[in-house]
Design a protein around this motif. Structure first.
Motif, PDB file in Angstrom:
ATOM      1  N   ALA A  55      44.042  46.692  47.636  1.00  0.00           N
ATOM      2  CA  ALA A  55      43.239  47.672  48.573  1.00  0.00           C
ATOM      3  C   ALA A  55      43.920  48.632  49.303  1.00  0.00           C
ATOM      4  CB  ALA A  55      42.415  46.692  49.274  1.00  0.00           C
ATOM      5  N   LEU A  56      45.037  48.407  49.865  1.00  0.00           N
ATOM      6  CA  LEU A  56      45.827  49.445  50.769  1.00  0.00           C
ATOM      7  C   LEU A  56      46.552  50.601  49.822  1.00  0.00           C
ATOM      8  CD1 LEU A  56      46.399  46.903  53.731  1.00  0.00           C
ATOM      9  CD2 LEU A  56      44.420  48.699  53.548  1.00  0.00           C
ATOM     10  N   GLY A  57      46.907  49.868  48.616  1.00  0.00           N
ATOM     11  CA  GLY A  57      47.915  50.837  47.867  1.00  0.00           C
ATOM     12  C   GLY A  57      49.363  51.063  48.449  1.00  0.00           C
ATOM     13  N   HIS A  76      38.745  45.697  41.864  1.00  0.00           N
ATOM     14  CA  HIS A  76      39.061  45.269  40.448  1.00  0.00           C
ATOM     15  C   HIS A  76      40.611  45.469  39.754  1.00  0.00           C
ATOM     16  CE1 HIS A  76      34.683  44.812  40.773  1.00  0.00           C
ATOM     17  NE2 HIS A  76      34.414  46.018  40.860  1.00  0.00           N
ATOM     18  N   SER A  77      40.538  44.855  38.609  1.00  0.00           N
ATOM     19  CA  SER A  77      41.653  44.891  37.840  1.00  0.00           C
ATOM     20  C   SER A  77      41.425  44.694  36.315  1.00  0.00           C
ATOM     21  CB  SER A  77      43.023  44.286  38.252  1.00  0.00           C
ATOM     22  OG  SER A  77      42.649  42.813  38.180  1.00  0.00           O
ATOM     23  N   ASP A  78      42.154  45.469  35.618  1.00  0.00           N
ATOM     24  CA  ASP A  78      41.778  45.129  33.844  1.00  0.00           C
ATOM     25  C   ASP A  78      43.193  46.044  33.359  1.00  0.00           C
ATOM     26  OD1 ASP A  78      40.798  44.471  31.634  1.00  0.00           O
ATOM     27  OD2 ASP A  78      38.966  45.239  32.015  1.00  0.00           O
ATOM     28  N   TRP A  79      43.148  45.493  32.186  1.00  0.00           N
ATOM     29  CA  TRP A  79      44.333  45.908  31.291  1.00  0.00           C
ATOM     30  C   TRP A  79      43.773  47.063  30.458  1.00  0.00           C
ATOM     31  CZ3 TRP A  79      48.911  43.799  32.011  1.00  0.00           C
ATOM     32  CH2 TRP A  79      48.980  42.643  32.522  1.00  0.00           C
ATOM     33  N   PHE A  80      44.453  48.303  30.264  1.00  0.00           N
ATOM     34  CA  PHE A  80      44.189  49.187  29.445  1.00  0.00           C
ATOM     35  C   PHE A  80      45.331  49.779  28.512  1.00  0.00           C
ATOM     36  CE2 PHE A  80      41.375  49.375  32.803  1.00  0.00           C
ATOM     37  CZ  PHE A  80      40.181  49.596  32.800  1.00  0.00           C
ATOM     38  N   LEU A  81      44.888  50.381  27.393  1.00  0.00           N
ATOM     39  CA  LEU A  81      45.943  51.058  26.534  1.00  0.00           C
ATOM     40  C   LEU A  81      46.441  52.366  27.250  1.00  0.00           C
ATOM     41  CD1 LEU A  81      43.718  51.255  23.229  1.00  0.00           C
ATOM     42  CD2 LEU A  81      45.607  49.912  23.611  1.00  0.00           C
ATOM     43  N   PRO A  82      47.686  52.839  26.941  1.00  0.00           N
ATOM     44  CA  PRO A  82      48.139  53.992  27.658  1.00  0.00           C
ATOM     45  C   PRO A  82      47.192  54.976  28.119  1.00  0.00           C
ATOM     46  CG  PRO A  82      49.910  52.918  26.300  1.00  0.00           C
ATOM     47  CD  PRO A  82      48.612  52.098  26.168  1.00  0.00           C
ATOM     48  N   PHE A 121      39.318  41.296  36.106  1.00  0.00           N
ATOM     49  CA  PHE A 121      39.260  40.351  37.116  1.00  0.00           C
ATOM     50  C   PHE A 121      39.009  41.236  38.569  1.00  0.00           C
ATOM     51  CE2 PHE A 121      41.813  38.281  40.454  1.00  0.00           C
ATOM     52  CZ  PHE A 121      41.183  36.906  40.466  1.00  0.00           C
ATOM     53  N   THR A 122      38.003  40.435  39.194  1.00  0.00           N
ATOM     54  CA  THR A 122      37.831  41.060  40.716  1.00  0.00           C
ATOM     55  C   THR A 122      38.545  40.195  41.905  1.00  0.00           C
ATOM     56  OG1 THR A 122      35.739  41.770  39.994  1.00  0.00           O
ATOM     57  CG2 THR A 122      35.950  41.693  42.265  1.00  0.00           C
ATOM     58  N   LEU A 123      39.372  40.899  42.379  1.00  0.00           N
ATOM     59  CA  LEU A 123      40.191  40.108  43.626  1.00  0.00           C
ATOM     60  C   LEU A 123      39.277  39.592  44.608  1.00  0.00           C
ATOM     61  CD1 LEU A 123      42.148  42.295  42.219  1.00  0.00           C
ATOM     62  CD2 LEU A 123      43.731  41.956  44.068  1.00  0.00           C
ATOM     63  N   PRO A 124      39.820  38.660  45.508  1.00  0.00           N
ATOM     64  CA  PRO A 124      38.918  38.118  46.431  1.00  0.00           C
ATOM     65  C   PRO A 124      39.203  39.134  47.578  1.00  0.00           C
ATOM     66  CG  PRO A 124      40.817  36.370  45.732  1.00  0.00           C
ATOM     67  CD  PRO A 124      40.957  37.703  45.119  1.00  0.00           C
ATOM     68  N   ARG A 125      37.985  39.214  48.460  1.00  0.00           N
ATOM     69  CA  ARG A 125      38.074  40.391  49.699  1.00  0.00           C
ATOM     70  C   ARG A 125      39.301  40.039  50.298  1.00  0.00           C
ATOM     71  NH1 ARG A 125      33.487  42.929  50.874  1.00  0.00           N
ATOM     72  NH2 ARG A 125      31.515  42.208  49.772  1.00  0.00           N
ATOM     73  N   MET A 126      39.716  41.265  50.783  1.00  0.00           N
ATOM     74  CA  MET A 126      40.825  41.186  51.726  1.00  0.00           C
ATOM     75  C   MET A 126      40.445  40.527  53.254  1.00  0.00           C
ATOM     76  SD  MET A 126      43.082  44.221  53.306  1.00  0.00           S
ATOM     77  CE  MET A 126      42.118  45.154  54.112  1.00  0.00           C
ATOM     78  N   PRO A 127      41.224  39.563  53.466  1.00  0.00           N
ATOM     79  CA  PRO A 127      40.825  38.504  54.798  1.00  0.00           C
ATOM     80  C   PRO A 127      40.679  39.557  56.008  1.00  0.00           C
ATOM     81  CG  PRO A 127      43.024  38.360  53.991  1.00  0.00           C
ATOM     82  CD  PRO A 127      42.475  39.059  52.818  1.00  0.00           C
ATOM     83  N   ALA A 128      39.613  39.317  56.636  1.00  0.00           N
ATOM     84  CA  ALA A 128      39.072  40.016  57.942  1.00  0.00           C
ATOM     85  C   ALA A 128      40.156  39.987  59.104  1.00  0.00           C
ATOM     86  CB  ALA A 128      37.703  39.841  58.420  1.00  0.00           C
ATOM     87  N   ARG A 129      40.669  38.450  59.351  1.00  0.00           N
ATOM     88  CA  ARG A 129      41.335  38.174  60.254  1.00  0.00           C
ATOM     89  C   ARG A 129      42.336  36.987  59.661  1.00  0.00           C
ATOM     90  NH1 ARG A 129      40.121  40.013  65.234  1.00  0.00           N
ATOM     91  NH2 ARG A 129      41.504  38.373  66.473  1.00  0.00           N
ATOM     92  N   LEU A 163      48.651  47.299  33.409  1.00  0.00           N
ATOM     93  CA  LEU A 163      47.573  46.692  34.390  1.00  0.00           C
ATOM     94  C   LEU A 163      46.931  47.696  35.116  1.00  0.00           C
ATOM     95  CD1 LEU A 163      46.250  44.370  35.560  1.00  0.00           C
ATOM     96  CD2 LEU A 163      48.081  44.191  37.207  1.00  0.00           C
ATOM     97  N   GLN A 164      45.697  48.079  35.587  1.00  0.00           N
ATOM     98  CA  GLN A 164      45.272  49.097  36.270  1.00  0.00           C
ATOM     99  C   GLN A 164      44.492  48.482  37.400  1.00  0.00           C
ATOM    100  OE1 GLN A 164      44.851  53.132  35.040  1.00  0.00           O
ATOM    101  NE2 GLN A 164      47.027  52.252  35.498  1.00  0.00           N
ATOM    102  N   VAL A 165      44.524  48.844  38.605  1.00  0.00           N
ATOM    103  CA  VAL A 165      43.734  48.353  39.662  1.00  0.00           C
ATOM    104  C   VAL A 165      43.125  49.288  40.622  1.00  0.00           C
ATOM    105  CG1 VAL A 165      43.976  46.707  42.010  1.00  0.00           C
ATOM    106  CG2 VAL A 165      45.672  46.254  40.055  1.00  0.00           C
ATOM    107  N   TRP A 166      41.825  49.114  40.936  1.00  0.00           N
ATOM    108  CA  TRP A 166      41.143  50.200  41.535  1.00  0.00           C
ATOM    109  C   TRP A 166      40.161  49.759  42.792  1.00  0.00           C
ATOM    110  CZ3 TRP A 166      40.183  48.542  36.814  1.00  0.00           C
ATOM    111  CH2 TRP A 166      38.706  48.111  36.586  1.00  0.00           C
ATOM    112  N   LYS A 167      39.914  50.250  43.574  1.00  0.00           N
ATOM    113  CA  LYS A 167      38.877  50.083  44.615  1.00  0.00           C
ATOM    114  C   LYS A 167      37.422  50.497  44.056  1.00  0.00           C
ATOM    115  CE  LYS A 167      37.482  49.015  49.034  1.00  0.00           C
ATOM    116  NZ  LYS A 167      37.757  47.749  49.739  1.00  0.00           N
ATOM    117  N   CYS A 168      36.707  49.704  44.187  1.00  0.00           N
ATOM    118  CA  CYS A 168      35.313  49.990  43.597  1.00  0.00           C
ATOM    119  C   CYS A 168      34.339  50.772  44.481  1.00  0.00           C
ATOM    120  CB  CYS A 168      34.602  48.550  42.916  1.00  0.00           C
ATOM    121  SG  CYS A 168      32.979  48.944  42.091  1.00  0.00           S
TER     122      CYS A 168
END
Length: 431
Positions: free
Chosen positions: A392-394, A250-256, A365-373, A224-229
């Motif tokens: 998003a914050l790593g 975003h997140s997706d599954w990748f070969l090593p 898969f695109t994650l929901p936006r991080m809630p503002a408050r 699984l790879q997760v990255w900020k677009c």
């Protein structure tokens, strides 16, 4: 009516004689010409290993007419499979070889791989046996490996073509017996790929397999790879098809080899151990926008748990559909061809089997936006929101907390933690 003489695939015909029932079967009809026998299709498409090899006979041979099979290394006995031409999947009959078993070299490949799985498991202290029948005797695992927690992995070494229906049937039977099937292929066109938990290895001589040469899992295991677009990201945007950057996570599954940074290759021995201990688990991820197709894959248990949190699931992902659209049989309702077509390869047309192991991502898969408050009460933060903020914050989820000033989720605990988010720090410093 004009007789249709076109069949699909080399050395194939659209009719066959059933020696058990004494019936002529027309493969181009949805009821095979016998509406009173609803189980006939299942019976004739069973693997030759699971039935009498002489159950189905060439119509010409049965009628005492010229059968060209025996002069060309074939027998008058037939087997049934799906053809492939122009997007259609007709049922076709082909002559069995006089010796239709695997060649010695192929059989040794199968045997060497099976023995290597058992030997590896034993070396790790796991229980392992070869040729183990299921409790209901409906199938036999090439190798059954049992982990310390009772997880049972049924290894199926399949180096030859096997129909999708056989893969589904045998996999479903294994699952009913609390066995997780793990199919091994060496061909990127193998029909078992993405129809059950699988792994693909290199096509190598049996002596190399038996001698312990490195066996890398080339397909079927992903991370699984997760990255900020954002513009600086090395990954493309899933929502704009690479045309821009959306700022989402975003997140997706990748070969090593396609991970950033690249992950270590997974070897056969790694999968033998990790699948039995539960450190690696099988999942099925539907392709984006299509519930009828997707990817079967082995992944780390940690990646699986993180993925389920992000997509908001509390249970394992759904299994693949029993039959995909491109496997549906096409019935052309032709008149039966009574002639023997063995050897007339130029007479027939057949599409090559498509490559199934393309190594492509699943669609992501695109994650929901991080809630503002959010409320200061962490129990009111939804799991999917926590997963989005974590990505998003790593930082791990347990280091998240609200900004003391504005309640924005931030890295509140652990190393490099702060009391205020970046925006609030700038405002406070500007005073």
């Amino acid at each position: 009516m004009e007789t249709h003489r076109r069949s699909y695939g080399g050395e194939m015909a659209n009719g066959v004689w059933h020696t058990g029932y004494g019936l002529e079967i027309n493969l181009s009809l949805s009821d095979l010409g016998h509406p009173g026998r609803p189980d006939l299709l299942r019976e004739i498409t069973a693997s030759v290993a699971e039935r009498d090899p002489q159950l189905l006979e060439c119509l010409a041979h049965h009628d005492g007419r010229d059968c060209l099979s025996e002069s060309g290394g074939k027998s008058p006995w037939m087997f049934i499979r799906r053809g492939r031409v122009g997007g259609r999947r007709p049922l076709v009959a082909s002559h069995l070889s006089v010796t239709h078993k695997a060649t010695p070299a192929e059989s040794e490949q199968h045997k060497a791989t099976k023995e290597r799985v058992v030997e590896t498991a034993s070396r790790y202290g796991l229980d392992a046996d070869a040729e183990v029948p299921t409790a209901n005797r409906r199938s036999i695992s090439d190798a059954l490996v049992t982990g310390p927690g009772g997880i049972r992995i049924g290894w199926e070494i399949q180096y030859h073509h096997l129909s999708p229906s056989s893969v589904h049937r045998r996999s479903a039977n294994a699952v009913q017996q609390d066995i997780t099937p793990l199919w091994v292929a060496k061909d990127r066109t193998a029909s078992l790929i993405d129809r059950a938990p699988w792994a693909r290895v290199d096509d190598m001589p049996w002596r190399d397999i038996a001698g312990g040469k490195e066996m890398v899992i080339r397909g079927g295991y992903r991370h699984l790879q997760v990255w900020k677009c954002v513009a600086s990201s090395e990954r493309h945007c899933l929502l704009t098809d690479g045309a821009g950057h959306c700022g989402e996570v975003h997140s997706d599954w990748f070969l090593p080899a396609l991970c950033l940074p690249e992950k270590k290759a997974v070897h056969l021995e790694d999968l033998v151990l990790s699948s039995a201990t539960g450190e690696s688990v099988p999942v099925y991820v539907p392709n984006r926008g299509s519930g009828r197709s997707g990817r079967h894959m082995w992944v780390s248990a940690a990646d699986c748990e993180r993925w389920l949190e992000m997509v908001g699931e509390k249970t394992p992902l759904p299994e693949a559909p029993g039959q995909e659209d491109d496997d549906k049989i096409t019935f052309a309702e032709q008149e039966i061809d009574l002639n023997c077509r063995a050897g007339e390869e130029g007479w027939f047309v057949s599409d090559a089997r498509p490559i199934r192991d393309l190594g492509q991502p699943t669609g992501g898969f695109t994650l929901p936006r991080m809630p503002a408050r959010r409320s200061r009460n962490p129990m009111l933060i939804l799991p999917v929101e926590r997963a989005a903020a974590s990505a998003a914050l790593g930082c791990p989820p347990w280091e998240l907390g609200p900004c003391t000033r504005c309640d924005q989720l931030m890295r509140r605990y652990g190393r490099d933690a702060a009391m205020f988010c970046g925006v609030c720090r700038e405002l406070l410093n500007a005073r």
